[in-house]
Design a protein around this motif. Sequence first.
Motif, PDB file in Angstrom:
ATOM      1  N   PHE A 154       0.854  -1.113  -0.053  1.00 46.70           N
ATOM      2  CA  PHE A 154      -0.030   0.006   0.107  1.00 46.70           C
ATOM      3  C   PHE A 154       0.999   1.354   0.026  1.00 46.70           C
ATOM      4  N   ASP A 156      -0.531   4.373   0.853  1.00 38.84           N
ATOM      5  CA  ASP A 156      -1.201   4.955   1.933  1.00 38.84           C
ATOM      6  C   ASP A 156      -0.878   4.019   3.183  1.00 38.84           C
ATOM      7  N   ARG A 158      -1.326   4.236   6.273  1.00 38.30           N
ATOM      8  CA  ARG A 158      -2.192   4.040   7.352  1.00 38.30           C
ATOM      9  C   ARG A 158      -3.470   3.190   6.867  1.00 38.30           C
ATOM     10  N   LYS A 159      -3.939   3.076   5.607  1.00 38.08           N
ATOM     11  CA  LYS A 159      -4.832   2.241   5.069  1.00 38.08           C
ATOM     12  C   LYS A 159      -4.230   1.055   5.043  1.00 38.08           C
ATOM     13  N   ARG A 162      -4.389  -0.701   8.232  1.00 32.21           N
ATOM     14  CA  ARG A 162      -5.375  -1.100   8.740  1.00 32.21           C
ATOM     15  C   ARG A 162      -5.943  -2.479   8.115  1.00 32.21           C
ATOM     16  N   VAL A 163      -5.700  -2.426   6.917  1.00 34.25           N
ATOM     17  CA  VAL A 163      -6.220  -3.775   6.161  1.00 34.25           C
ATOM     18  C   VAL A 163      -5.179  -4.836   6.507  1.00 34.25           C
TER      19      VAL A 163
ATOM     20  N   LEU B 220     -12.366  -0.359   3.691  1.00 31.46           N
ATOM     21  CA  LEU B 220     -10.887   0.377   3.896  1.00 31.46           C
ATOM     22  C   LEU B 220     -10.483   0.510   2.371  1.00 31.46           C
TER      23      LEU B 220
ATOM     24  N   GLN D  15      -3.792   9.162   4.754  1.00 31.68           N
ATOM     25  CA  GLN D  15      -2.296   9.059   5.289  1.00 31.68           C
ATOM     26  C   GLN D  15      -2.230   9.770   6.611  1.00 31.68           C
TER      27      GLN D  15
END
Lengths: 252, 223, 56, 201
Positions: A154, A156, A158-159, A162-163, B220, D15
Amino acid sequence: MIWKTIKVGFHRLGSAPSFYRFSTVVSPWLWAGFALCSVIGVYYALYVVPPDYQQSDSFRILYVHVPSAWQAMAGYVVMSILAAIALIWRIRLTEIMAMMCAPIGAAFTAICLATGSIWGRPMWGTWWEWDARLTSMLVLLFIYLGIMGLYAAFDDKRKGARVACILVLVGLVNIPIIHFSVEWWTTLHQGKTIRIFGESSMHYSMMPPLIWMTIGVKLMFGAALLDRARNELLTQDRRKGWVRKILSNKGD
Amino acid sequence: MSLRALPALLLRDLRLAVRHGGESLMPLFFLFAVLILVPLGVGPGPNLLATIAPGMIWVAALLASLLALENLFRPDFEDGTLEQWWLGHLPVTGLVMTRLLSHWLITGLPVILFAPLAAQMLYLPDQALGVLMLSLLIGTPILSLIGGLAAALTLGTNRGSVLLSILVFPLVVPVLIFATGAVAAAADGFSPRAHLGLLAALLVLALTLVPLAVTAALRLNIE
Amino acid sequence: MIPELEYAVYVWSSYGIFAVVVAWQILQPVLYRRRLMAELREEQALQSGEYDDPNP
Amino acid sequence: MSLLLEARDVTFRRQGDRVFKPLDVELAAGNAVVVLGPNGCGKTTLLRLLAGILQPAEGAISRHAATAFLGHASALKAELTCRENLEFLRAFHGTPGISASRALSRTGLTGLGLRPARALSAGQKRRLGLASLLVSPRPIWLLDEPYASLDDAGGELVDELLAEHLAEGGAVALSTHQRKPKLASPAGELWVQRAPLEEPA
């Protein structure tokens, strides 16, 4: 009450600059503790403990093999707890720390597999045995690699974190099932192999190095986790003022 | 609130699969490629083939299921149809289940239908055939569920396919063990009940947990 | 000094693997951090116009 | 006038950083709002938030009616014909409106019903997207760049459809760079501003 304490604690520590300061101070101490414990542990393991009557000196391999195996599993538990906190409260620090557990856990899983295979050569006469524990460890290694790969894929972060945290929790449900299924499978397909440690057959004189190494490995996990999390935080926040400040403060 | 959306989605997915033609025949092609290539590799001895038959058929089912995963959510993600799922009046989990059902109909069902033929070609003992079918019937939906989860997790990345296989492989280990164990037990004249029971328990567990995880992962990833 | 062990090769190679992997766990963050800091510093220098081109 | 959609202090984070400064949005029946701002300021993100595709990182959104969202990608299946696409959407969204044929003719696509959507030009795809709004009528329309790739006639078509929709008590929020909608009562304007980087305490 206890949940609230955890949440507030992580939020307070979760501020990036304060975690940065915290980890900078604590990590060297953990490394020092690891060095001390492992020196004592290795000394006992190689010099003090007498050879085993059955396995001779090859059982000394287990003093690195077993703590690594325990840490590979304990690391997964730590990662799952962090991942659960990250998904419930969306705390960035725990997201990062959960993700940084994966490479360290994978490293210990790899040590466990490699040393287990080396131990198996003189004991079983083969480098690889479809032993339940080795096979589950191999699967665990792939789960760790999957988590690392998913996070890395990823842009991003943060994404991605979480995934990947969802995957961590799915893995948590699955690992006992995998372990059980593999155990079931090996008992159906082969006779008993030599148990790595027989049921409580370990003499008490063999214990101290195991304890020292286990503590050492745990300290090392913590130290490596702090170091990696600190780096990840710097990378993610590299455009922000607090990182710039650290850059200009340091003369070197 | 109308439930017409679910059959509409299912029909559209199947229609798209038919329109892709070749792609939807890939699972069967895989099954037969394995059936033909493995005997060529290990030799035509009936005993050996009968021993490895359950494993081979199951690996073929697994590969067939893996094959279609890259297209499970990605085309919808790219053409904007996936985000429409969150506008509707239906819970997304229902739509996820529908999509997984269509995946199973395309990849799992053909393998089940052709399994008797495959079993004959590999000299699987007759008494094991019923158990093989049953294990496929219980097990292939789990493959679709786990595969769907992996596809949903990797949706937002641009190198999905390698990752997909890495994610699926550890999670399907128990399915493979229990399913082939059941068939092998039946072939040897033992009761396959314990294996099949465990497989069914896995299915129940997967049915309850996976759709929720898939929904969360999709949410997400469309961000 | 060095204990004489049976299966010495196996024992030493196991401890060796352990040592190498642990060393990598220490080194990797240090090296990464050094690289990151160098890059950020260079970026900052470019922005503030204090960048010295090493090979003009 | 009844409120169909309200948003309070909403923003989204990417982000970990806010995409735009928190905004209030209100859409009442018969109201149109034009979302304005420079490229990359988060107009699409705002519309996707209002649609419910994204969940707000801060603030709250309440929707009191069914919502339609038309994005950059038109949510059409390239392999299906125009008619099949519309008939699917008609069933999928659960609020069947005018028939696919009528919607096609209303959007100037008469005679193209059997053509696969992939064979349409960019402008025709936009028109098919508009047709999909008609086959399943929903009171809140959130349109991302509805004028993009449309010719002058297409732009006027959008204005007509907007006027009809508002007259029927619908509400619209749309983003645009090209032209602004020409409506009987002028549309409200909403400026989206990029958020500054936040610093941890």
